[in-house]
Scaffold this motif. Structure first.
Motif: not given
Length: 257
Positions: A53-56, A59-63
């Protein structure tokens, strides 16, 4: 009764692999064919730890979700091993963690053995990657495609540990236990385990396939001697941490990425 038991165990293994590294192997073969039919393999790129995700914070959540859900097949394997008797001739029965040697009963020795294994595998792997690139049979590998956030390094470390646990527990500890219950000879079990390890790295090219196959032979052979998966997890985690974090911190500084 024995035939039925083996049939059930074969179905169990197929389910576990279908949910984890067997699935990865199939995708890896398809990705390799995709790259081969687009351009020479040397022009391809394999990016590990990609941004989602381009939204920080998304992106952290997905990781973090990826890391957590990737460990579910490991929990399934531990459950299956806990509900069946140990392989005849294997280490003394007990919990699945004890049978796999996936515990902290000898942290110092496991850490030292893991460090030695990481050195043994890591240095030749760099040379093999260079040779593969020179021969045009290996893609350019980008260990981290994550943007530089405050959480990037911790997530890369968690990702490295995740890969180490999933691969060593399933491909070495679990599969060698099940192959033993199938009545396979140890050399055949080791080779099949190593071939699986190599196959889910094929998307990176033929060089990484060979390198991971050799790593699989070494790791599986060591496991048959020690019946401890923890040193393998430590070695694998160290290799990936150096690759992921080192690239993230110093890649651009030395002209990579």
């Amino acid at each position: 009764m024995l035939v039925a038991s083996r049939r059930r165990l074969r179905a169990e293994v197929l389910i576990v692999l279908g949910l984890s590294l067997g699935q990865s192997a199939v995708y890896s073969v398809v990705q390799l064919l995709d790259k081969l039919t687009r351009a020479p393999l040397s022009q391809g790129t394999s990016t590990l730890n990609q941004s989602q995700s381009t939204r920080e914070y998304f992106d952290l959540t997905y990781q973090l979700l990826d890391i957590a859900f990737a460990l579910v097949p490991v929990a399934l394997v531990i459950y299956f091993l806990s509900t069946h008797a140990a392989t005849p001739g294997a280490a003394s029965p007990g919990t699945a963690f004890t049978r796999l040697g996936f515990n902290f009963v000898r942290p110092g020795k496991d850490a030292l053995q893991g460090l030695g294994l990481a050195a043994l595998i890591g240095v030749p792997s760099l040379g093999l990657y260079a040779v593969g690139r020179a021969l045009g049979i290996t893609t350019a590998i980008v260990p981290s495609g994550l943007d530089a956030y405050w959480w990037t390094v911790p997530v890369l470390i968690l990702s490295a540990v995740r890969h180490a646990i999933v691969e060593e527990v399933i491909v070495v500890g679990y599969l060698l236990d099940r192959f033993g219950r199938f009545g396979w000879r140890t050399p055949a079990a080791i080779v099949v385990s190593a071939l699986l390890r190599g196959s889910y790295h094929l998307y990176q090219g033929f060089g990484p396939f060979v390198g991971n196959f050799v790593m699989g032979l070494v790791f599986a052979w060591i496991y048959t001697k020690t019946r401890r998966v923890m040193p393998l997890v430590v070695a694998h985690a160290l290799l990936d941490i150096v690759a992921f974090v080192g690239f993230s911190l110093f890649g651009k500084a030395i002209g990579l990425g």
